[in-house]
Design a protein around this motif. Sequence first.
Motif, PDB file in Angstrom:
ATOM      1  N   ALA A  91     -39.070  27.903  22.856  1.00 19.97           N
ATOM      2  CA  ALA A  91     -39.391  29.252  23.294  1.00 19.97           C
ATOM      3  C   ALA A  91     -38.271  29.886  24.109  1.00 19.97           C
ATOM      4  CB  ALA A  91     -40.692  29.270  24.098  1.00 19.97           C
ATOM      5  N   VAL A  92     -37.413  29.050  24.743  1.00 20.06           N
ATOM      6  CA  VAL A  92     -36.314  29.610  25.530  1.00 20.06           C
ATOM      7  C   VAL A  92     -35.020  29.663  24.724  1.00 20.06           C
ATOM      8  CG1 VAL A  92     -37.292  28.906  27.755  1.00 20.06           C
ATOM      9  CG2 VAL A  92     -35.656  27.385  26.604  1.00 20.06           C
ATOM     10  N   GLY A  93     -35.084  29.297  23.458  1.00 19.24           N
ATOM     11  CA  GLY A  93     -33.895  29.351  22.619  1.00 19.24           C
ATOM     12  C   GLY A  93     -33.027  28.108  22.713  1.00 19.24           C
ATOM     13  N   GLY A  94     -33.598  27.017  23.180  1.00 17.39           N
ATOM     14  CA  GLY A  94     -32.862  25.764  23.288  1.00 17.39           C
ATOM     15  C   GLY A  94     -32.134  25.651  24.619  1.00 17.39           C
ATOM     16  N   ILE A  95     -31.723  24.423  24.916  1.00 15.90           N
ATOM     17  CA  ILE A  95     -30.934  24.169  26.124  1.00 15.90           C
ATOM     18  C   ILE A  95     -29.706  23.352  25.750  1.00 15.90           C
ATOM     19  CG2 ILE A  95     -32.862  24.308  27.752  1.00 15.90           C
ATOM     20  CD1 ILE A  95     -32.845  21.183  27.762  1.00 15.90           C
ATOM     21  N   GLU A  96     -28.675  23.489  26.565  1.00 17.96           N
ATOM     22  CA  GLU A  96     -27.439  22.731  26.357  1.00 17.96           C
ATOM     23  C   GLU A  96     -27.539  21.397  27.080  1.00 17.96           C
ATOM     24  OE1 GLU A  96     -24.607  23.772  24.661  1.00 17.96           O
ATOM     25  OE2 GLU A  96     -25.729  25.545  24.031  1.00 17.96           O
ATOM     26  N   ILE A  97     -27.217  20.306  26.371  1.00 15.43           N
ATOM     27  CA  ILE A  97     -27.171  18.987  26.988  1.00 15.43           C
ATOM     28  C   ILE A  97     -25.850  18.322  26.631  1.00 15.43           C
ATOM     29  CG2 ILE A  97     -29.684  18.681  26.941  1.00 15.43           C
ATOM     30  CD1 ILE A  97     -29.190  16.672  24.570  1.00 15.43           C
ATOM     31  N   ASP A  98     -25.502  17.286  27.363  1.00 14.29           N
ATOM     32  CA  ASP A  98     -24.361  16.430  27.036  1.00 14.29           C
ATOM     33  C   ASP A  98     -24.899  15.010  27.004  1.00 14.29           C
ATOM     34  OD1 ASP A  98     -21.935  15.268  26.560  1.00 14.29           O
ATOM     35  OD2 ASP A  98     -21.034  15.816  28.481  1.00 14.29           O
ATOM     36  N   ASN A  99     -25.385  14.605  25.833  1.00 13.37           N
ATOM     37  CA  ASN A  99     -26.040  13.315  25.666  1.00 13.37           C
ATOM     38  C   ASN A  99     -25.026  12.174  25.708  1.00 13.37           C
ATOM     39  OD1 ASN A  99     -28.091  11.454  25.172  1.00 13.37           O
ATOM     40  ND2 ASN A  99     -27.851  11.624  22.957  1.00 13.37           N
ATOM     41  N   LYS A 100     -25.281  11.190  26.536  1.00  6.68           N
ATOM     42  CA  LYS A 100     -24.365  10.055  26.713  1.00  6.68           C
ATOM     43  C   LYS A 100     -24.690   8.877  25.804  1.00  6.68           C
ATOM     44  CE  LYS A 100     -22.521  12.197  30.252  1.00  6.68           C
ATOM     45  NZ  LYS A 100     -21.592  13.232  29.926  1.00  6.68           N
ATOM     46  N   ILE A 101     -25.891   8.868  25.196  1.00  7.53           N
ATOM     47  CA  ILE A 101     -26.344   7.714  24.413  1.00  7.53           C
ATOM     48  C   ILE A 101     -26.890   8.190  23.073  1.00  7.53           C
ATOM     49  CG2 ILE A 101     -27.928   5.739  24.366  1.00  7.53           C
ATOM     50  CD1 ILE A 101     -28.132   6.170  27.487  1.00  7.53           C
ATOM     51  N   ASP A 102     -26.286   7.755  21.971  1.00  6.73           N
ATOM     52  CA  ASP A 102     -26.798   8.070  20.640  1.00  6.73           C
ATOM     53  C   ASP A 102     -28.082   7.253  20.428  1.00  6.73           C
ATOM     54  OD1 ASP A 102     -25.807   9.147  17.746  1.00  6.73           O
ATOM     55  OD2 ASP A 102     -26.908   7.256  17.561  1.00  6.73           O
ATOM     56  N   PHE A 103     -29.197   7.929  20.093  1.00  9.83           N
ATOM     57  CA  PHE A 103     -30.456   7.208  19.902  1.00  9.83           C
ATOM     58  C   PHE A 103     -31.385   7.990  18.990  1.00  9.83           C
ATOM     59  CE2 PHE A 103     -31.318  10.042  23.414  1.00  9.83           C
ATOM     60  CZ  PHE A 103     -32.612  10.484  23.186  1.00  9.83           C
ATOM     61  N   VAL A 160     -36.820  11.224  15.836  1.00 10.45           N
ATOM     62  CA  VAL A 160     -35.918  12.318  16.224  1.00 10.45           C
ATOM     63  C   VAL A 160     -34.596  11.716  16.662  1.00 10.45           C
ATOM     64  CG1 VAL A 160     -35.569  14.274  17.774  1.00 10.45           C
ATOM     65  CG2 VAL A 160     -37.874  13.740  16.946  1.00 10.45           C
ATOM     66  N   HIS A 161     -33.529  12.029  15.922  1.00  9.71           N
ATOM     67  CA  HIS A 161     -32.198  11.510  16.261  1.00  9.71           C
ATOM     68  C   HIS A 161     -31.515  12.463  17.235  1.00  9.71           C
ATOM     69  CE1 HIS A 161     -27.801  10.813  15.434  1.00  9.71           C
ATOM     70  NE2 HIS A 161     -28.225   9.653  15.893  1.00  9.71           N
ATOM     71  N   VAL A 162     -30.974  11.888  18.311  1.00  7.19           N
ATOM     72  CA  VAL A 162     -30.233  12.675  19.296  1.00  7.19           C
ATOM     73  C   VAL A 162     -28.834  12.067  19.371  1.00  7.19           C
ATOM     74  CG1 VAL A 162     -30.182  13.599  21.639  1.00  7.19           C
ATOM     75  CG2 VAL A 162     -32.384  13.046  20.582  1.00  7.19           C
ATOM     76  N   PRO A 163     -27.851  12.704  18.722  1.00  7.10           N
ATOM     77  CA  PRO A 163     -26.506  12.148  18.728  1.00  7.10           C
ATOM     78  C   PRO A 163     -25.828  12.301  20.082  1.00  7.10           C
ATOM     79  CG  PRO A 163     -26.527  14.241  17.564  1.00  7.10           C
ATOM     80  CD  PRO A 163     -27.942  13.938  17.940  1.00  7.10           C
ATOM     81  N   GLU A 164     -24.817  11.492  20.295  1.00  2.00           N
ATOM     82  CA  GLU A 164     -24.032  11.573  21.523  1.00  2.00           C
ATOM     83  C   GLU A 164     -23.222  12.866  21.516  1.00  2.00           C
ATOM     84  OE1 GLU A 164     -20.631   8.889  23.820  1.00  2.00           O
ATOM     85  OE2 GLU A 164     -21.764   8.045  22.159  1.00  2.00           O
ATOM     86  N   GLY A 165     -23.021  13.457  22.686  1.00  4.89           N
ATOM     87  CA  GLY A 165     -22.146  14.609  22.813  1.00  4.89           C
ATOM     88  C   GLY A 165     -22.858  15.874  23.247  1.00  4.89           C
ATOM     89  N   LYS A 166     -22.042  16.928  23.452  1.00  3.75           N
ATOM     90  CA  LYS A 166     -22.557  18.232  23.867  1.00  3.75           C
ATOM     91  C   LYS A 166     -23.214  18.916  22.682  1.00  3.75           C
ATOM     92  CE  LYS A 166     -19.269  18.948  27.577  1.00  3.75           C
ATOM     93  NZ  LYS A 166     -18.284  19.808  28.206  1.00  3.75           N
ATOM     94  N   GLN A 167     -24.386  19.522  22.949  1.00  5.23           N
ATOM     95  CA  GLN A 167     -25.131  20.169  21.881  1.00  5.23           C
ATOM     96  C   GLN A 167     -26.237  21.037  22.468  1.00  5.23           C
ATOM     97  OE1 GLN A 167     -27.629  16.881  19.948  1.00  5.23           O
ATOM     98  NE2 GLN A 167     -26.262  15.785  21.339  1.00  5.23           N
ATOM     99  N   THR A 168     -26.730  21.958  21.647  1.00  4.50           N
ATOM    100  CA  THR A 168     -27.903  22.745  21.994  1.00  4.50           C
ATOM    101  C   THR A 168     -29.080  22.097  21.291  1.00  4.50           C
ATOM    102  OG1 THR A 168     -26.618  24.783  22.166  1.00  4.50           O
ATOM    103  CG2 THR A 168     -28.984  25.018  21.879  1.00  4.50           C
ATOM    104  N   VAL A 169     -30.133  21.805  22.061  1.00  2.00           N
ATOM    105  CA  VAL A 169     -31.299  21.144  21.481  1.00  2.00           C
ATOM    106  C   VAL A 169     -32.514  22.054  21.544  1.00  2.00           C
ATOM    107  CG1 VAL A 169     -30.481  18.804  21.944  1.00  2.00           C
ATOM    108  CG2 VAL A 169     -31.857  19.965  23.660  1.00  2.00           C
ATOM    109  N   ASP A 170     -33.378  21.904  20.536  1.00  2.45           N
ATOM    110  CA  ASP A 170     -34.635  22.646  20.499  1.00  2.45           C
ATOM    111  C   ASP A 170     -35.700  21.846  21.252  1.00  2.45           C
ATOM    112  OD1 ASP A 170     -35.324  20.527  18.826  1.00  2.45           O
ATOM    113  OD2 ASP A 170     -35.439  21.751  17.019  1.00  2.45           O
TER     114      ASP A 170
END
Length: 126
Positions: A1-13, A18-28
């Motif tokens: 609803a807020v258009g996603g948030i920016e994260i910098d994920n340290k652990i690929d899992f 739901v796959h969350v790759p390592e690195g900077k990204q916008t997530v829903d």
Amino acid sequence: AVGGIEIDNKIDFTLDGVHVPEGKQTVDGETGLAYARMRHEDPEGDIGRQARQREVVTKIVNKVVSLDGVSNYRKLLDAAGNNVTTDLDWDDMLDIATNYTSAFQTIKQDQLKGKDTMINDVYYQI
């Protein structure tokens, strides 16, 4: 609803499919929830999960109180749906948003750390 948030994920899992790759990204919402919930693959366990939960909540709050968030209030309220109840009327909510937004800039967060232990198959932090 807020258009996603920016994260910098340290652990690929992957959590619950739901796959969350390592690195900077916008997530829903779905990916952000997985990012906030994962703990078993985190070397810090529950402490790492709690840090990500605080990060996600802080980033969502910052977007909600932004001009963009306020202009999309209906979308935000629809997303909250039956998960939120309040006795505040619209004028009360508008008053809070107008007069207390600056308080979000002074939130201080702390994390207590202890030693992890299992007692009778229940996780405790001593």
